[in-house]
Motif scaffolding. Sequence first.
Motif, short mmCIF file in Angstrom:
data_model
loop_
_atom_site.label_atom_id
_atom_site.label_comp_id
_atom_site.label_asym_id
_atom_site.label_seq_id
_atom_site.Cartn_x
_atom_site.Cartn_y
_atom_site.Cartn_z
N HIS A 92 12.51 12.45 -2.39
CA HIS A 92 12.74 11.30 -1.52
C HIS A 92 11.81 11.39 -0.32
O HIS A 92 11.50 12.49 0.16
N SER A 93 11.39 10.24 0.18
CA SER A 93 10.50 10.18 1.35
C SER A 93 11.34 10.22 2.62
O SER A 93 11.45 9.23 3.37
N LEU A 100 0.83 -1.21 0.00
CA LEU A 100 0.00 0.00 0.00
C LEU A 100 0.86 1.26 0.00
O LEU A 100 0.49 2.27 -0.59
N VAL A 101 2.03 1.20 0.64
CA VAL A 101 2.88 2.38 0.78
C VAL A 101 3.63 2.69 -0.50
O VAL A 101 3.72 3.86 -0.92
N VAL A 102 4.18 1.65 -1.16
CA VAL A 102 5.09 1.88 -2.29
C VAL A 102 4.40 2.54 -3.47
O VAL A 102 5.05 3.18 -4.31
N THR A 103 3.09 2.43 -3.58
CA THR A 103 2.38 3.03 -4.72
C THR A 103 2.26 4.54 -4.59
O THR A 103 1.90 5.22 -5.57
N GLU A 104 2.56 5.10 -3.42
CA GLU A 104 2.36 6.53 -3.20
C GLU A 104 3.63 7.27 -2.80
O GLU A 104 3.57 8.42 -2.36
N ILE A 105 4.79 6.66 -2.94
CA ILE A 105 6.04 7.33 -2.61
C ILE A 105 6.99 7.24 -3.80
O ILE A 105 6.88 6.33 -4.64
N GLU A 108 10.09 6.37 -4.04
CA GLU A 108 11.01 5.22 -4.06
C GLU A 108 10.38 3.98 -4.68
O GLU A 108 11.08 3.11 -5.18
N GLY A 109 9.06 3.89 -4.65
CA GLY A 109 8.38 2.72 -5.20
C GLY A 109 8.86 1.43 -4.56
O GLY A 109 9.10 1.36 -3.35
N SER A 124 14.51 -2.48 -0.36
CA SER A 124 15.97 -2.47 -0.30
C SER A 124 16.45 -1.42 0.70
O SER A 124 17.39 -1.67 1.47
N TYR A 125 15.81 -0.25 0.70
CA TYR A 125 16.19 0.77 1.67
C TYR A 125 15.91 0.30 3.09
O TYR A 125 16.71 0.56 4.01
N LEU A 126 14.79 -0.38 3.28
CA LEU A 126 14.45 -0.88 4.62
C LEU A 126 15.50 -1.86 5.12
O LEU A 126 15.87 -1.84 6.30
N THR A 127 15.96 -2.72 4.24
CA THR A 127 16.98 -3.70 4.64
C THR A 127 18.23 -3.01 5.13
O THR A 127 18.81 -3.38 6.17
#
Length: 456
Positions: free
Chosen positions: A104-105, A29-34, A36-37, A42-45
């Motif tokens: 960037h978010s 749900l998050v990646v569709t609106e930021i 970074e997509g 990968s950033y979270l890791t």
Amino acid sequence: MSLLTHVLACLFGMGSWVAINGMWVELPLVVTEIPEGWYLPSYLTVLIQMANIGPLFITLMHRFRPGVLDERPVIYCIVGLGIVATFLLAFFWRQTMTIGGSLHSVPLLVLTFLLSVVDCTSSVTFLPFMMRLRPQYLTTYFVGEGLSGLVPALVALTQGVGLVHCQNATLAVVANQTADNATMVGSGELQAIYQPARFSAQVFFVFLSVMMVVSLVAFILLNHHPSVARERKNDLYFSGDLAPGKREQGLSLHAQTPEQKPMISHLESKREAKSSFGKGTYSNLEVVFIFVVLAWVNALTNAILPSVQSYSCLPYGNKAYHLSATMAAVANPVACFIAMFLPIRSLFFMGFLTMFGTGFGAYNMAMAALSPCPLLVHSASGTAVIVLAWILFVLSLSYVKVTIGVILRDEGYSALVWCGAVVQLGSMLGAVSMFPLVSVYGLFRSGDACNTKCPI
């Protein structure tokens, strides 16, 4: 034993990883609106591994300044930080900033890093705190830790995150030269369409903040409620390395209960040397074996296999993916319940169960490597096998983790601090090893939930 203490220990354990687990399940749900997509995972890791600075600091303080750092103020700080960060995330996760000419978010990434620090540090603070209670409650804590993954997953499932339906796709429009209308030519392929969520990501993040508040309240009651006080032993027993004599006396007295006695094999009399680790129950080689198994199991369950779960399951369909993810999350607390009523502390059995779970993990990894055309992809039996493999993988290795936690709990306060540190080390090594394979070199290919073009 007190039922209230069991409930509080479980709710306290739920606060350990609920924030980051919730972030992972909310990704579709998050990646569709930021901006970074789908690069966000990968950033979270990377952010989660950077957050290991928290456990590193706690472990070094315990090693070089034993008895100086009390885990209780640290827990108050990190849980309070988790409450604030998840609440702010609900309102600022969509906000962006321009850095280097691109959006960037930044608020999302900064708040996620803070949550990672909270959850990673919980591994080296929550477990030692549980030393203040009777050993039976440690297993209940692990049940709560398992629920920290299950509860957000069930809420996200209710929310409708990641659910898709398949519809016919249209690839071309051929203009009719002699008519005013256009003729639509269908390709016959199916297109995956994500269903709208029943409630927003903002509501979900507020829910995570409430979960952290519940964990904080449980922690306060574990410290101050009169009923829990009767389940606690003398604080001198837990004063780190300041009172080793008292602590060892408490250990020996409490070890007289049948559930606390480690299952020592018949070769005990043949051991020539004991280690200086904990109470000296295990030899140096056995201590190394326990920690290697602990690191290996956490690398598999927390990093290596979760990074390829979608690759291994999606070729069998969206239902197989969600069923395997949900049932695997259920298997974690189920394993803790089994360990509560059937504790087996044999190192031989632990090694066997580790190989058993690793075998199913290897099957899941093999199916991910074969994606988008794994074995039995066109059959219902393939779906059943992949779901069962994920359940048995999580069930067996979760039991191993709980067993090691209980064993190290018997070895004293320091052993549980090192337990948390090794958990984070194993998770970090697993994530670092998988990140380039998945995100840089792209060795795994995704399956299509609606279209599977594989030879029968």
